[in-house]
Design a protein around this motif. Structure first.
Motif, short mmCIF file in Angstrom:
data_model
loop_
_atom_site.label_atom_id
_atom_site.label_comp_id
_atom_site.label_asym_id
_atom_site.label_seq_id
_atom_site.Cartn_x
_atom_site.Cartn_y
_atom_site.Cartn_z
N THR A 11 0.84 -1.20 0.00
CA THR A 11 0.00 0.00 0.00
C THR A 11 0.87 1.25 0.00
OG1 THR A 11 -1.68 -1.19 1.27
CG2 THR A 11 -1.86 1.21 1.19
N TYR A 12 1.90 1.24 0.84
CA TYR A 12 2.80 2.39 0.88
C TYR A 12 3.51 2.58 -0.47
CZ TYR A 12 2.44 2.96 5.97
OH TYR A 12 1.99 3.21 7.25
N ASN A 13 3.80 1.48 -1.14
CA ASN A 13 4.52 1.59 -2.41
C ASN A 13 3.67 2.29 -3.47
OD1 ASN A 13 7.20 0.83 -3.24
ND2 ASN A 13 6.24 -0.37 -4.86
N ILE A 14 2.36 2.09 -3.40
CA ILE A 14 1.47 2.79 -4.32
C ILE A 14 1.59 4.29 -4.13
CG2 ILE A 14 -0.95 3.19 -4.93
CD1 ILE A 14 -1.46 0.23 -4.12
N VAL B 101 6.89 9.47 2.96
CA VAL B 101 6.16 8.20 3.12
C VAL B 101 7.09 7.15 3.72
CG1 VAL B 101 5.01 6.31 1.91
CG2 VAL B 101 4.55 8.68 1.25
N ILE B 102 8.35 7.11 3.24
CA ILE B 102 9.33 6.17 3.80
C ILE B 102 9.53 6.44 5.29
CG2 ILE B 102 11.78 5.53 3.78
CD1 ILE B 102 10.54 4.32 1.41
N CYS C 294 6.32 -0.19 10.07
CA CYS C 294 6.38 -0.93 8.79
C CYS C 294 7.73 -0.67 8.15
CB CYS C 294 5.24 -0.49 7.86
SG CYS C 294 5.18 -1.44 6.31
N ALA C 295 8.60 -1.67 8.20
CA ALA C 295 9.95 -1.50 7.64
C ALA C 295 9.89 -1.44 6.12
CB ALA C 295 10.84 -2.66 8.09
N ASN D 73 9.99 -0.56 -2.00
CA ASN D 73 9.79 0.82 -1.56
C ASN D 73 11.03 1.66 -1.84
OD1 ASN D 73 8.33 -0.70 1.35
ND2 ASN D 73 7.23 0.06 -0.44
N TYR D 74 12.20 1.11 -1.50
CA TYR D 74 13.45 1.83 -1.76
C TYR D 74 13.68 2.03 -3.26
CZ TYR D 74 15.22 1.80 3.07
OH TYR D 74 15.43 2.03 4.42
#
Length: 253
Positions: free
Chosen positions: A13-16, A33-34, A42-43, A48-49
């Motif tokens: 979800t964060y990646n979106i 967001v990161i 949430c690591a 994500n990176y």
């Protein structure tokens, strides 16, 4: 999600969000967001990176992207092929070839397999900087290592070889391409034939033309004329008659 419904987002979800901010040119928001992920249990993962690094590179912020890269290493997160390729592509666009090659070497050492896109980027930069020996070696050997390049990878190098007049290397690459069923661009093929004739390399031009004809290529009329003139000037009658026969056959077809 978090405050009202107590639904905890996951890394996907964060990646979106990260991808969306980066595509919208809001890289600083993506960085937040990161940070939010870390602060809320949430690591961040490799995806994500990678998404953030891609956004930073597109925004010209390579130093920050490299800092993210080093942070991943410190956390024991291994960058994937897409992440490495993103960095290599940026260094390539900036003409920073040695840094791109170091990253390619690192990929191999850590067991992250470069793909055809990674190598195409490297080959293009090598060709632009006229490091043809390395580019040609990759083009020749990579299929034996299980990496199957597309025709663009070959065409990029052949175009540069023609442009700078490296005709012997261009003839070798042409044979390699055609042997692997990759036909050069029509314009490049004509340019190669013309340049060979202008350089007095009639034998190479005839050989190249024969190989191209077998692959279905039909030169421009001016290329035919120049080749005939070149061969006649060198008083090579047999190649002249062969060329004339091919020309007649081409017209009849």
């Amino acid at each position: 999600m978090i405050s009202k419904d107590q639904i905890v987002p996951d890394a996907l979800t964060y990646n979106i969000l990260i991808n969306g901010f980066c595509r919208g040119g809001k890289v600083d928001q993506a960085k937040k967001v990161i940070e939010f992920m870390r602060n809320n249990g949430c690591a961040p993962n490799v995806f994500n990176y990678s998404a953030l690094m891609n956004g930073l590179c597109k925004d010209g912020r390579i130093q920050e992207a490299m800092e993210m890269f080093e942070e991943m290493k410190a956390l024991g997160i291994k960058l994937d092929t897409i992440g490495y390729t993103t960095l290599i592509n940026f260094f390539g666009r900036e003409g920073r070839l040695e840094e791109a090659l170091l990253l390619l070497k690192e990929m191999r050492e850590v067991g992250c397999k470069p793909d055809a896109i990674t190598y195409r980027i490297v080959i293009e930069v090598l060709s632009r900087q006229q490091r043809f020996k390395e580019a040609l070696q990759m083009l020749e050997m990579l299929p034996y290592e299980g990496v199957f390049l597309d025709k663009a990878s070959y065409r990029i190098t052949l175009n540069v070889l023609c442009r700078v007049g490296e005709l012997e290397k261009a003839a070798w690459l042409l044979s390699l391409m055609l042997g692997r069923c990759f036909v050069p661009h029509y314009t490049t093929s004509n340019e190669l034939l013309v340049r060979m004739c202008e350089a007095g390399r009639a034998d190479d031009a005839v050989t190249a033309l024969s190989e191209l004809l077998e692959a279905g290529f039909r030169p421009e009329p001016n290329s035919w004329l120049l080749m005939l003139e070149t061969v006649c000037q060198e008083r090579k009658l047999l190649p002249t008659f062969i060329l004339l026969d091919q020309l007649v056959e081409d017209v009849n077809n």
